[in-house]
Design a protein around this motif. Structure first.
Motif, PDB file in Angstrom:
ATOM      1  N   UNK A 257      28.488  14.269 105.312  1.00 56.58           N
ATOM      2  CA  UNK A 257      27.754  15.350 105.530  1.00 56.58           C
ATOM      3  C   UNK A 257      28.220  16.696 106.235  1.00 56.58           C
ATOM      4  N   UNK A 258      29.111  16.545 107.237  1.00 53.90           N
ATOM      5  CA  UNK A 258      29.655  17.338 108.447  1.00 53.90           C
ATOM      6  C   UNK A 258      30.940  17.344 107.664  1.00 53.90           C
ATOM      7  N   UNK A 259      31.457  16.836 106.656  1.00 55.31           N
ATOM      8  CA  UNK A 259      32.920  17.904 106.490  1.00 55.31           C
ATOM      9  C   UNK A 259      32.644  19.213 105.964  1.00 55.31           C
ATOM     10  N   UNK A 260      33.630  20.085 106.590  1.00 57.59           N
ATOM     11  CA  UNK A 260      33.100  21.544 106.440  1.00 57.59           C
ATOM     12  C   UNK A 260      33.894  21.843 105.328  1.00 57.59           C
ATOM     13  N   UNK A 261      34.841  20.801 104.724  1.00 59.39           N
ATOM     14  CA  UNK A 261      35.819  21.178 103.483  1.00 59.39           C
ATOM     15  C   UNK A 261      35.559  20.500 102.594  1.00 59.39           C
ATOM     16  N   UNK A 262      34.181  19.338 102.127  1.00 60.49           N
ATOM     17  CA  UNK A 262      33.043  18.745 101.200  1.00 60.49           C
ATOM     18  C   UNK A 262      31.619  20.101 100.785  1.00 60.49           C
ATOM     19  N   UNK A 263      31.659  20.944  99.551  1.00 56.91           N
ATOM     20  CA  UNK A 263      30.699  21.601  99.209  1.00 56.91           C
ATOM     21  C   UNK A 263      29.949  20.586  97.547  1.00 56.91           C
ATOM     22  N   UNK A 264      28.353  20.327  98.051  1.00 50.81           N
ATOM     23  CA  UNK A 264      27.500  19.995  97.190  1.00 50.81           C
ATOM     24  C   UNK A 264      26.700  21.149  95.998  1.00 50.81           C
ATOM     25  N   UNK A 265      26.877  21.386  95.192  1.00 51.00           N
ATOM     26  CA  UNK A 265      25.897  22.309  94.608  1.00 51.00           C
ATOM     27  C   UNK A 265      25.178  21.472  93.954  1.00 51.00           C
ATOM     28  N   UNK A 266      23.972  21.595  94.016  1.00 55.54           N
ATOM     29  CA  UNK A 266      22.702  20.911  93.083  1.00 55.54           C
ATOM     30  C   UNK A 266      21.657  21.664  92.441  1.00 55.54           C
ATOM     31  N   UNK A 267      20.986  20.817  90.920  1.00 53.63           N
ATOM     32  CA  UNK A 267      19.964  21.542  90.411  1.00 53.63           C
ATOM     33  C   UNK A 267      21.155  22.249  89.284  1.00 53.63           C
ATOM     34  N   UNK A 268      22.348  22.615  89.101  1.00 55.95           N
ATOM     35  CA  UNK A 268      23.076  23.136  88.222  1.00 55.95           C
ATOM     36  C   UNK A 268      24.260  22.690  87.079  1.00 55.95           C
ATOM     37  N   UNK A 269      24.024  22.613  85.825  1.00 54.24           N
ATOM     38  CA  UNK A 269      24.774  22.394  85.231  1.00 54.24           C
ATOM     39  C   UNK A 269      25.991  22.990  84.606  1.00 54.24           C
ATOM     40  N   UNK A 270      27.693  21.899  84.985  1.00 52.45           N
ATOM     41  CA  UNK A 270      28.377  22.084  84.575  1.00 52.45           C
ATOM     42  C   UNK A 270      28.618  22.616  82.773  1.00 52.45           C
ATOM     43  N   UNK A 271      28.748  24.281  81.907  1.00 53.55           N
ATOM     44  CA  UNK A 271      28.450  24.526  80.842  1.00 53.55           C
ATOM     45  C   UNK A 271      29.954  24.233  80.251  1.00 53.55           C
ATOM     46  N   UNK A 272      30.984  24.756  80.577  1.00 49.21           N
ATOM     47  CA  UNK A 272      32.148  24.742  79.706  1.00 49.21           C
ATOM     48  C   UNK A 272      33.495  24.103  81.017  1.00 49.21           C
ATOM     49  N   UNK A 273      33.980  23.749  80.850  1.00 39.98           N
ATOM     50  CA  UNK A 273      35.612  22.978  81.494  1.00 39.98           C
ATOM     51  C   UNK A 273      36.654  24.390  81.075  1.00 39.98           C
ATOM     52  N   UNK A 274      37.110  25.118  81.770  1.00 39.27           N
ATOM     53  CA  UNK A 274      37.758  26.460  81.491  1.00 39.27           C
ATOM     54  C   UNK A 274      39.138  26.202  81.669  1.00 39.27           C
ATOM     55  N   UNK A 275      40.302  26.855  80.651  1.00 40.36           N
ATOM     56  CA  UNK A 275      40.999  26.629  80.445  1.00 40.36           C
ATOM     57  C   UNK A 275      41.882  27.109  80.058  1.00 40.36           C
ATOM     58  N   UNK A 276      43.909  27.262  79.934  1.00 41.19           N
ATOM     59  CA  UNK A 276      44.863  28.437  79.462  1.00 41.19           C
ATOM     60  C   UNK A 276      45.909  27.331  79.420  1.00 41.19           C
TER      61      UNK A 276
END
Length: 658
Positions: A257-276
Motif C-alpha cells: 500500500x505504501x508504494x508511491x508508484x501504484x495508484x488504485x481507483x475504486x468505484x469506477x468502471x472503464x467505459x472504453x479502451x482508447x486507441x489510435x
C-alpha cells in the motif's frame, strides 16, 4: 494543472506531479487523489490477475501503475474473512448478480449466478478450494499452440504464488490424507497467497473419504502434485496461523500500500479502451518491439452512466483483468471483436477478432443434498443460537473449532475408468455425438474446437486427470462437477455502452454436447453407490427428491430431473482464449490481444481449456507468469525481491511428476 471534480472528490492531474503518497483508495481521508496525466501501465480490474500484475509491475520504482476497479474495498467483516461463514455473506455487499440466457439443452430456464465485485474480485467470496489441476491439463494448453504454457513451465509460478503449509492444530487421532512433508519442488513456501488446512474437520469428511475408498478410489495426500486424482482433504486459500481467508487483496495489494508508484481507483468502471492507428502518442508503447497493429493509448472511465468521463493515457500497456465476462464485453464495445456483432451494436470495427466472447467454458454442476438423518451428525447447520455464540467465541479466542472449516473439506476426483466399465462407450459418445456449436462460430473457432475436442478425448483416457469432481460438505451436499466439459458458449455485449451491459448475454449452453450430461449422470450413479457404503450409510443419508435409489433406475426420469438442476460451477473461462488465430484465439502466448501492439488480458478468459480443478490457483499462476515473462525477456521489472523469487524456482524439477 488540470483539476476535475467528480462526485465530490478532487482529482488532480499533471504530468509534472510526482507520485506523492502511494496507493490511495476512494475516498481518502482528505477526499482527494492525485492522478497522473499518464501511467506506464493501466490495469482494468482488481481481481486476481489485476492485483498480481499490479504488485509485480510496481516492484520497479520507475514504473507507474494505475488500477481501476468498479467495486470497493471489503470491510474484512466476519462474514467475509471467516471460513465457516462462507456462503452466508450478504451478496448485495460485494457481489454482482448475473443471469444466463435460457438453457435450451437443459430445461429452457435461465440460471442466476453471482461473482465478486470488490478489490480482490471473487477471491473475497469464493469457497477457498485450492486445486491446480493435473500436469496433463496444462500440457494440453501447450499442445493447442501455446509454447511455454505446459505444466513444467507453469509449475514455478504455481509455487511462486503460494505459501503452502501443512500445519494442523488439534489434529484428529485418525489419519487424514495430508502430506506432512510435501515435495519441495512442487510447492511454494514464500509466496503471497497462504494455502493451508483448517483446525477442525467434520466427522462427515472421514465418512466420505472412507466411503470413497470402499468404491476403489484411492486417497491422495496432495492433489496439487501434478496428478489431481483420488480423494483427499482439500487445501484452502486460508492462513494456517489465523485460520482466515487469504485473498488477492490481502496477498498482493495490502502489503504494498505504501508504494508511491501504484495508484488504485475504486468505484469506477472503464467505459472504453482508447486507441489510435500507428505509433500514436507514445511511439514506444509496447514491450514487443517491431510488432505492428493497433496502438492502445489509454482508457476512459466513470462512476456511472451519466457521470463525466475521465481519461487516462498509458505509455506502455493497457492490461485487461475484468474477468471472463466483462473483459470480452469491454473489448467488443471498444471495437475489438466479431465484426458482425460490432456492426449490430453500432460499434466501429477496429480489429475483427471472431474469438472475442466465444469459447466460453464452465464446469456444469449439480448440488444434491443428502440429508443426514443420524442423530449423531453435527453439521454447519447446527451452528445457530447459543451454539453459534459458543463456536464464535472459540474461533475468536483460539482460532479453533467449526468456524475454521470452510464449506468444502473433502473432495474426490475420479478418472473415468474408476467409475464405469463403459469407458469405450463413453469415449465413442464423446467423439461421435453431434455437438451444437453456436451459429456465430466461424471457421477458425470450429477448427479450434476440433483441436480442443481431440485433447479432451485424450484426457478422458488417462488415469492422472479426473473426469469429474465430488465435493462433500458437512450438511450432506455431494456436489458433482464435470471437469472435462465438451460444451461451448458465448458472452456477447447487448449494447455499445458498458453501463447498459450490466447484464450481457451470457450463454454457456450447458450440455450442448450431450456427453457432458452423460458424465454428470455417471456422477449421480456413483453418488448412489457411495451413500450405500457402510461408512456413508452410518450417516443415514436421505437422497433429495428425484435423486433417490428408485429414481436412479429410471434413467429418463433421472436425466429430466438432472437437467432442471444443472447450474454453473463458477468457473466460466475461455472468452479471450490464448490460442492461435487459426483456432479462433484472442491472445497470443504473451497474452497480447491479436491485432494490437500493447493490449493484454490477464484473467480467466485466457484459459484455452479448463483444467480439472477449481481455477483460482491457475489464475494466480497466469498473473505471475505474465509478469515473469517480462523479467526473463530482460525487462527491469523488480529488484532484489524479484531476483530472490526467481532464484528459489531453480532448478526446475525434472522428475517425479506424472
Amino acid at each position: 494543472m488540470l483539476t476535475t471534480a467528480i462526485t465530490g472528490l478532487a482529482f488532480t492531474s499533471s504530468s509534472l506531479l510526482p507520485f506523492a503518497s502511494g496507493v490511495r483508495i476512494f475516498p481518502n481521508i482528505d477526499g482527494s487523489l492525485s492522478l497522473q496525466d499518464s501511467y506506464d501501465y493501466i490495469i482494468v480490474g482488481a481481481g486476481i490477475g489485476g492485483l498480481v500484475v499490479a504488485n509485480r509491475l510496481s516492484e520497479n520504482v520507475s514504473v507507474s501503475v494505475l488500477v481501476i476497479e468498479s467495486g470497493d474495498l471489503d470491510d474484512r467483516a466476519e462474514d467475509i474473512s471467516i471460513p465457516g461463514n462462507i456462503g452466508l455473506e450478504d451478496p448485495r455487499r460485494y457481489e454482482v448478480k448475473l443471469e444466463m440466457a435460457p438453457q435450451e439443452f437443459l430445461d429452457g430456464a435461465t440460471r442466476v449466478f453471482t461473482q465478486g465485485k470488490a478489490v480482490g474480485g471473487s477471491t473475497i467470496v469464493n469457497g477457498l478450494v485450492w486445486t491446480r489441476g493435473s500436469a496433463a491439463d496444462f500440457d494440453a494448453w501447450e499442445h493447442l499452440g501455446n509454447p511455454g504454457w505446459g505444466w513444467m513451465d507453469l509449475l514455478p509460478y504455481f509455487r511462486k504464488s503460494e505459501n503452502y503449509s501443512t500445519q494442523v492444530d488439534n489434529k484428529s487421532t485418525r489419519d487424514i490424507p495430508i502430506a506432512s512433508h510435501p515435495a519441495i519442488n512442487k510447492h511454494g513456501h514464500e509466496g503471497p497467497i497462504e494455502v493451508g488446512y483448517p483446525n477442525y474437520f467434520y466427522n462427515q469428511s472421514y465418512n466420505f473419504l472412507n466411503g470413497i475408498q470402499k468404491l476403489g478410489i484411492p486417497a491422495t495426500e496432495d492433489p496439487n502434485s501434478g496428478n489431481a486424482t483420488g480423494a483427499c482433504i482439500v487445501p484452502s486459500s486460508m492462513t494456517a496461523k489465523n485460520q482466515s481467508r487469504s485473498d488477492a487483496r490481502t496477498a498482493y495489494l495490502d502489503p504494498v500500500l505504501e508504494r508511491p508508484n501504484l495508484h488504485l481507483v475504486t468505484g469506477h468502471t472503464v467505459t472504453h479502451i482508447l486507441h489510435g492507428e500507428g505509433s500514436g502518442r507514445f511511439p514506444n508503447s509496447t514491450y514487443t518491439h517491431g510488432v505492428s497493429g493497433l496502438n492502445v493509448t489509454g482508457v476512459e472511465f466513470a462512476t456511472n452512466k451519466t457521470a463525466d468521463r475521465i481519461t487516462s493515457t498509458c505509455k506502455k500497456e493497457v492490461i485487461l483483468a475484468a474477468g471472463s465476462i466483462f473483459s470480452p464485453v469491454l473489448l467488443q464495445i471498444s471495437g475489438i471483436g466479431p465484426a458482425n456483432l460490432l456492426r449490430n451494436l453500432g460499434v466501429d470495427v477496429v480489429v475483427d477478432l471472431p474469438g472475442v466472447g466465444s469459447n466460453l467454458q464452465d464446469h456444469p454442476t449439480l448440488e444434491p443434498v443428502y440429508d443426514y438423518a443420524s442423530p449423531d451428525v453435527f453439521s454447519a447447520w447446527d451452528i445457530v443460537g447459543s451454539m453459534r455464540d459458543t463456536v464464535r467465541e472459540e474461533y475468536l479466542a483460539n482460532r479453533t473449532g467449526p468456524w475454521t472449516a470452510p464449506m468444502v473439506n473433502a473432495v474426490a476426483l475420479p478418472v473415468l475408468s474408476w467409475i464405469t466399465n463403459r469407458v469405450q462407450e463413453v469415449l465413442d459418445d464423446a467423439a461421435n455425438a453431434t455437438n451444437d456449436l453456436p451459429s456465430s462460430y466461424d471457421t477458425t473457432l470450429r477448427t479450434g474446437y476440433a483441436a480442443q475436442q481431440a485433447e479432451l478425448l485424450s484426457l478422458l483416457t488417462r488415469t492422472d486427470t479426473p473426469v469429474y469432481e465430488v465435493m462433500s460438505t458437512s450438511w450432506g451436499q455431494l456436489a458433482i462437477s464435470a471437469m472435462k466439459s465438451f460444451s461451448r458458449g458465448t458472452v456477447l455485449a447487448n449494447s455499445s455502452s458498458i453501463f447498459e451491459n450490466s447484464q450481457p448475454i451470457i450463454n454457456p449452453r450447458f450440455c450442448s454436447h450431450p456427453v457432458d450430461c452423460e458424465l454428470l449422470l455417471l456422477g449421480l450413479e456413483f453418488n448412489d453407490r457411495l451413500i450405500q457404503t457402510p461408512p456413508m450409510a452410518a450417516l443415514k443419508p436421505m437422497p433429495p427428491p428425484g435423486f433417490g435409489i428408485e429414481e436412479a433406475r429410471n434413467k429418463t426420469a433421472l436425466d429430466e430431473t438432472m437437467r432442471r438442476k444443472i447450474t454453473t460451477g463458477f468457473h466460466l473461462s475461455g472468452t479471450t482464449s490464448m490460442l492461435p488465430l487459426a483456432y479462433g484465439g484472442v491472445v497470443d502466448p504473451s497474452l497480447r490481444v491479436y491485432g494490437t501492439r500493447n493490449l493484454r488480458v490477464v484473467d480467466a478468459g485466457v484459459i484455452p481449456l479448463l483444467p480439472g480443478a477449481h481455477i483460482q490457483a491457475a489464475i494466480y499462476a497466469i498473473g505471475e507468469k505474465e509478469t515473469g515473462r517480462r523479467y526473463h525477456q530482460g525487462g527491469k521489472l523488480g529488484g532484489s525481491s524479484w531476483r530472490k523469487a526467481m532464484a528459489w524456482e531453480v532448478p526446475r524439477p525434472t522428475a517425479g511428476i506424472t
